[in-house]
Design an enzyme around this catalytic site. Sequence first.
Site, PDB file in Angstrom:
ATOM      1  N   HIS A 191       0.864  -1.187   0.000  1.00 47.97           N
ATOM      2  CA  HIS A 191       0.000   0.000   0.000  1.00 47.97           C
ATOM      3  C   HIS A 191       0.893   1.226   0.000  1.00 47.97           C
ATOM      4  O   HIS A 191       1.839   1.315   0.780  1.00 47.97           O
ATOM      5  CB  HIS A 191      -0.882   0.013   1.253  1.00 47.97           C
ATOM      6  N   ASP A 243     -15.469   2.767   6.886  1.00 43.02           N
ATOM      7  CA  ASP A 243     -14.421   3.730   6.535  1.00 43.02           C
ATOM      8  C   ASP A 243     -14.942   4.735   5.509  1.00 43.02           C
ATOM      9  O   ASP A 243     -14.650   5.924   5.602  1.00 43.02           O
ATOM     10  CB  ASP A 243     -13.176   3.015   5.990  1.00 43.02           C
ATOM     11  N   ARG A 252     -15.019  12.990   7.734  1.00 43.77           N
ATOM     12  CA  ARG A 252     -13.729  13.601   8.117  1.00 43.77           C
ATOM     13  C   ARG A 252     -13.305  14.647   7.098  1.00 43.77           C
ATOM     14  O   ARG A 252     -12.767  15.703   7.442  1.00 43.77           O
ATOM     15  CB  ARG A 252     -12.648  12.515   8.241  1.00 43.77           C
ATOM     16  N   SER A 308      -8.131   3.920   9.026  1.00 39.21           N
ATOM     17  CA  SER A 308      -8.773   3.967   7.710  1.00 39.21           C
ATOM     18  C   SER A 308      -8.007   3.088   6.713  1.00 39.21           C
ATOM     19  O   SER A 308      -8.589   2.228   6.036  1.00 39.21           O
ATOM     20  CB  SER A 308      -8.810   5.434   7.247  1.00 39.21           C
ATOM     21  N   LYS A 318      -9.029  -1.344   5.539  1.00 41.20           N
ATOM     22  CA  LYS A 318      -9.232  -1.838   4.169  1.00 41.20           C
ATOM     23  C   LYS A 318      -8.208  -2.927   3.834  1.00 41.20           C
ATOM     24  O   LYS A 318      -8.524  -3.918   3.176  1.00 41.20           O
ATOM     25  CB  LYS A 318      -9.127  -0.675   3.174  1.00 41.20           C
TER      26      LYS A 318
HETATM   27  N1  URA Z   1      -5.936   7.226   2.870  1.00 39.51           N
HETATM   28  C1  URA Z   1      -6.960   6.551   3.428  1.00 39.51           C
HETATM   29  O1  URA Z   1      -7.385   5.515   2.933  1.00 39.51           O
HETATM   30  N2  URA Z   1      -7.517   7.058   4.555  1.00 39.51           N
HETATM   31  C2  URA Z   1      -7.085   8.194   5.149  1.00 39.51           C
HETATM   32  O2  URA Z   1      -7.624   8.567   6.180  1.00 39.51           O
HETATM   33  C3  URA Z   1      -6.017   8.886   4.555  1.00 39.51           C
HETATM   34  C4  URA Z   1      -5.445   8.366   3.409  1.00 39.51           C
END
Ligand code: URA
Length: 436
Positions: free
Chosen positions: A82, A161, A168, A183, A187
């Site tokens: 990631h 999320d 947010r 967050s 995932k």
């Molecule tokens: N990327 C994400 O998936 N979530 C965040 O809060 C910030 C960057």
Amino acid sequence: MRATDIIAHKRDALQLSTAEINWFIEQLTAGTLPDYQASALMMAIYIQGMSRRETVDLTLAMANSGDQLDLHDAVDYAVDKHSSGGVGDKTSLVVLPIVAACGVPVAKMSGRGLGFSGGTLDKMEAIPGWQAHVPIESFKQQVREIGLVLAGQTAELAPADGKLYALRDVTATVSSIPLIAASIMSKKLAAGSDGIVLDVKVGRGAFMKTVESGRLLAETMVNIGQDAGRDVVALLSEMNQPLGYAVGNANETREAILTLHGSADTPPDFWEHCLEVGGHMLILAGGADSLDTAKEKMTAARDSGRALSKFRQMVEAQGGSGRFVDRPDLLEQPPFVADITINRGGWVEEIDAAAIGMASVLLGAGREKKGDSIDYRVGINLMIKVGDTVKANQVVGQVLAATEATLQAGNAAVLQALTVSDQPVKPLPHFYGTVT
Ligand code: URA
């Protein structure tokens, strides 16, 4: 339980219990919690922070809020990577097929670009016919049969999320380390890989502007992964200047494919980055016992053509034509191209990655807001790095544009992002450390 009590606990700097966190995420996911209460809790967390236990609880509750993939009926051990987002970051296109060609299955779900940050799916979609949508059963079948699948989010992963991020975004609570970590990791955990390499970018073109904040985010995410029983390593990588030369979509895809061909034009910083990220993926999966061995294996997979043919297999399995893998010059070209000419000699002091990313958005290669359409053909190729010497009137790259007007504006924006010094300037490091 009452939402107001949970908000008050966090407001008063108390630790939330596992039950409170689970209840809150369940209500949010079910749609029974009003946005104003979810937003108030986000702000309380933003201000008061969260302990390691609370952050892990929040991540697991979010990961549990939707589908959770189990890839073990397809492969014994899958690795994922990631990137926290950057400019010119086409690493996945190179690293995933190389790692897969080294015998380690890779099942990756990627995202699209937003603002100055590019997205892997957008780059792959520059290959005509290539499909990001792969249904879950085909996703598993492809990783089993080819050892490589790269797709958009297919299952409903961590829907909590999605809801929290939308709130947010409009309540000034994005830049909180526990919230970002939960967050991203919710995932990743739901996507089912056993090993995860996190590429945390730091610098002007990244979410995290300083090495210290990047390290804190990296440590938080590694802790979450470990507490959730996954193998996780995080790299802190440079993002003050773009990665590689190409910034855009088709031009980045071309650069990535040429890198898999072993082209002499491969940007050295980009290849080094790929080796480091992929090397850690191989080590996590037991495919190498040291970074040096991993890098040797990866180089051999590229040199033998195995990595390129793995990439071709994946492209063809997902509807694209292998012709573009053999001949990346056939990818669509823009109607207008102009040289970028630097007007004074000296040493390159700064290439502001965020400004270059915004110049590429201005050209049409990126999105100002979610859902905007993009033009795969346009972007910027910039063949200099901080610390390089340049001569007055030297051509340092090209702007690729859809119209004469954006060509001019894009060229001006790129020149504004460059600073040249009369004094020698040290090159930037590629990495600022590793968190295990
Ligand atoms: N990327 C994400 O998936 N979530 C965040 O809060 C910030 C960057």
